[in-house]
Scaffold this active site. Structure first.
Site, PDB file in Angstrom:
ATOM      1  N   ASP A 111      -5.481  20.102 -13.388  1.00  0.00           N
ATOM      2  CA  ASP A 111      -5.938  18.828 -13.942  1.00  0.00           C
ATOM      3  C   ASP A 111      -5.566  18.849 -15.423  1.00  0.00           C
ATOM      4  O   ASP A 111      -6.147  19.568 -16.221  1.00  0.00           O
ATOM      5  CB  ASP A 111      -7.453  18.673 -13.749  1.00  0.00           C
ATOM      6  CG  ASP A 111      -7.954  17.317 -14.237  1.00  0.00           C
ATOM      7  OD1 ASP A 111      -7.302  16.719 -15.110  1.00  0.00           O
ATOM      8  OD2 ASP A 111      -9.012  16.869 -13.766  1.00  0.00           O
ATOM      9  N   ARG A 146       0.825  -1.211   0.000  1.00  0.00           N
ATOM     10  CA  ARG A 146       0.000   0.000   0.000  1.00  0.00           C
ATOM     11  C   ARG A 146       0.862   1.266   0.000  1.00  0.00           C
ATOM     12  O   ARG A 146       0.403   2.343  -0.360  1.00  0.00           O
ATOM     13  CB  ARG A 146      -0.957  -0.010   1.208  1.00  0.00           C
ATOM     14  CG  ARG A 146      -1.852   1.197   1.302  1.00  0.00           C
ATOM     15  CD  ARG A 146      -3.151   0.967   2.085  1.00  0.00           C
ATOM     16  NE  ARG A 146      -3.010   0.150   3.264  1.00  0.00           N
ATOM     17  CZ  ARG A 146      -2.436   0.537   4.421  1.00  0.00           C
ATOM     18  NH1 ARG A 146      -1.969   1.761   4.536  1.00  0.00           N
ATOM     19  NH2 ARG A 146      -2.360  -0.292   5.438  1.00  0.00           N
ATOM     20  N   LYS A 204      -7.147   7.955 -19.305  1.00  0.00           N
ATOM     21  CA  LYS A 204      -7.475   8.541 -20.602  1.00  0.00           C
ATOM     22  C   LYS A 204      -6.290   8.410 -21.568  1.00  0.00           C
ATOM     23  O   LYS A 204      -5.740   7.343 -21.726  1.00  0.00           O
ATOM     24  CB  LYS A 204      -7.891  10.000 -20.388  1.00  0.00           C
ATOM     25  CG  LYS A 204      -8.945  10.203 -19.288  1.00  0.00           C
ATOM     26  CD  LYS A 204     -10.293   9.754 -19.762  1.00  0.00           C
ATOM     27  CE  LYS A 204     -11.440  10.089 -18.841  1.00  0.00           C
ATOM     28  NZ  LYS A 204     -11.424   9.471 -17.513  1.00  0.00           N
ATOM     29  N   TYR A 219     -14.396  19.051 -14.317  1.00  0.00           N
ATOM     30  CA  TYR A 219     -14.891  17.672 -14.399  1.00  0.00           C
ATOM     31  C   TYR A 219     -15.842  17.444 -13.225  1.00  0.00           C
ATOM     32  O   TYR A 219     -15.485  17.697 -12.072  1.00  0.00           O
ATOM     33  CB  TYR A 219     -13.714  16.698 -14.359  1.00  0.00           C
ATOM     34  CG  TYR A 219     -14.161  15.266 -14.313  1.00  0.00           C
ATOM     35  CD1 TYR A 219     -14.978  14.760 -15.307  1.00  0.00           C
ATOM     36  CD2 TYR A 219     -13.802  14.434 -13.259  1.00  0.00           C
ATOM     37  CE1 TYR A 219     -15.416  13.444 -15.257  1.00  0.00           C
ATOM     38  CE2 TYR A 219     -14.232  13.121 -13.201  1.00  0.00           C
ATOM     39  CZ  TYR A 219     -15.043  12.643 -14.212  1.00  0.00           C
ATOM     40  OH  TYR A 219     -15.491  11.349 -14.150  1.00  0.00           O
TER      41      TYR A 219
HETATM   42  N1  PLP Z   1     -10.275  14.694 -14.495  1.00  0.00           N
HETATM   43  C1  PLP Z   1     -10.833  14.741 -15.713  1.00  0.00           C
HETATM   44  C2  PLP Z   1     -10.667  15.974 -16.550  1.00  0.00           C
HETATM   45  C3  PLP Z   1     -11.561  13.656 -16.192  1.00  0.00           C
HETATM   46  O1  PLP Z   1     -12.122  13.713 -17.408  1.00  0.00           O
HETATM   47  C4  PLP Z   1     -11.692  12.507 -15.375  1.00  0.00           C
HETATM   48  C5  PLP Z   1     -12.480  11.333 -15.837  1.00  0.00           C
HETATM   49  O2  PLP Z   1     -13.245  11.421 -16.790  1.00  0.00           O
HETATM   50  C6  PLP Z   1     -11.099  12.505 -14.123  1.00  0.00           C
HETATM   51  C7  PLP Z   1     -10.390  13.613 -13.709  1.00  0.00           C
HETATM   52  C8  PLP Z   1     -11.236  11.319 -13.202  1.00  0.00           C
HETATM   53  O3  PLP Z   1     -10.480  10.254 -13.667  1.00  0.00           O
HETATM   54  P1  PLP Z   1     -10.817   8.704 -13.382  1.00  0.00           P
HETATM   55  O4  PLP Z   1     -12.059   8.378 -14.143  1.00  0.00           O
HETATM   56  O5  PLP Z   1      -9.587   8.004 -13.850  1.00  0.00           O
HETATM   57  O6  PLP Z   1     -11.030   8.573 -11.908  1.00  0.00           O
END
Ligand code: PLP
Length: 380
Positions: free
Chosen positions: A173, A46, A198, A103
């Protein structure tokens, strides 16, 4: 060394005769660690894992530059990485400034868990650097550029300067662009975060996330940001599985190739959609008449794989998606296969009923454009 060379080399294992060229997954909960546990490099899965170490080193190659080194921590998902930054930086009484169009899960996490614990949340649009007006007394500025799904852009360097002057830390982000497409740490951010689910890994088969900081970065009390994140990850337990870490490491070796191809396809698709009368609006910062273009062209090396566009209404969007043979209807983005979805089907985002978020894959662009054309023809 250029990106493609550096990234591919960074995924190889050390050149020891007779050993595999590539790291394999190391499956372990406890590791052999007799006596003082501090003397073993790995003790419990962990806290650390050799496959994470290899993946983190490879991502650090992308997040750092010739001027500075970056340190990276990988997480079980992008949201686990978001939660680690929120949890590491914020305490009751602190102010967090988020994009109102961020998001939706990041916004929800803040609203439903951190606000009730005493965090003050301030929201403003990504466009026009609107968050800058809310920085007075803030502890954390969270920005997302280009924003998902409306592809708005803000000026990372300018916002970092203003946030730091106000005493706030800045997290970006960087999911849409990836660190090869845009370098938040070089532009002044304290945290560069991405959902590696992604484009970073690009095969739509795993969940992962990461946070990067400059190696010597500290907060106002002088504490190392890396150490704080490390401790948070160990205690909160959002540990990436070794199998996913290994798949991610394999996948990022092709990021330079996939990024180049999918972003070129996205640009061609955006330009094509502009020519079509059925399309009311195209949202893509790579288009010269997009409101985000000037800033995006300055701070991004490529404009990302995601193109959003608006059709007349929900029915038009649904008919378009049903008619497109080469566009798989699915959420998420950044995979090798082109995908799209009508974003309003989820609720939670202030978007038009006919808005489609399309993620350009790596297919031959001629096929994609022919398919888009026939699907749009059907709307006439
Ligand atoms: N940040 C953005 C811009 C996203 O599009 C996403 C997911 O779609 C996330 C964070 C969260 O990522 P995860 O789905 O891998 O938890």
């Amino acid at each position: 060394m250029r990106d493609a060379t550096r990234i591919i080399r960074s995924t190889l294992s050390p050149a020891r005769p007779g050993e595999p060229m590539h790291h394999g997954p190391v499956f372990a909960a406890p590791f052999h660690s007799p006596g003082d546990p501090g003397e073993a490099r790995y003790s419990y899965g962990r806290s650390h894992n050799p496959t994470w170490t290899a993946l983190e080193a490879a991502i650090a190659e992308m997040e750092g530059t010739d001027e500075f080194e970056a340190q990276v921590l990988v997480f079980a998902s992008g949201m686990a990485a978001v939660a680690a930054v929120f949890g590491t930086v914020l305490a009751p009484g602190d102010v967090a400034v988020l994009p109102s169009n961020a998001y939706f899960a990041a916004r929800k996490l803040m609203e439903q868990y951190f606000v009730p614990m005493g965090i003050e949340l301030r929201l403003a649009q990504t466009a026009n650097d609107a968050q800058a007006a809310l920085l007075n007394g803030a502890k954390l500025l969270w920005i997302e550029t280009p924003s998902n799904p409306t592809m708005e852009v803000c000026d990372i360097a300018a916002l970092c300067e203003q946030a730091h002057a106000a005493g706030a830390l800045v997290a970006v982000d960087n999911t849409t662009a990836t660190p090869l497409g845009q370098s938040p740490l070089a532009l002044g951010a304290d945290f560069s975060m991405a959902s590696d689910t992604k484009l970073m890994t690009g095969h739509s088969d795993l969940l992962a996330g990461h946070v990067a900081v400059r190696t010597d970065a500290v907060d106002a009390s002088g504490a190392s940001l890396y150490d704080k994140l490390f401790q948070y990850r160990t205690l909160a337990g959002a540990a990436l599985g070794p199998m996913e870490a290994w798949l991610a490491l394999r996948s990022i070796a092709t990021l330079p190739l996939r990024l180049e191809r999918s972003c070129a396809n996205a640009m061609a698709i955006a330009a094509f959609l502009k020519t079509r009368p059925e399309v009311i609006e195209v949202l893509y910062p790579g288009l010269e008449d997009d409101p985000g273009y000037t800033v995006a062209a300055r701070q991004m090396r490529v404009f990302g794989p995601v193109v959003s566009f608006v059709l007349a209404d929900r029915e038009a969007a649904e008919r378009f998606l049903a008619a497109a043979d080469l566009i798989t209807e699915a959420t998420s983005f950044g995979g090798v296969a082109t995908t799209a979805e009508r974003r309003a089907r989820w609720g939670g985002d202030a978007v038009a009923e006919g808005l489609i978020r399309l993620s350009a894959g790596c297919e031959a662009i001629e096929d994609l454009l022919e398919d888009l054309a026939q699907a749009l023809d059907g709307l006439q």
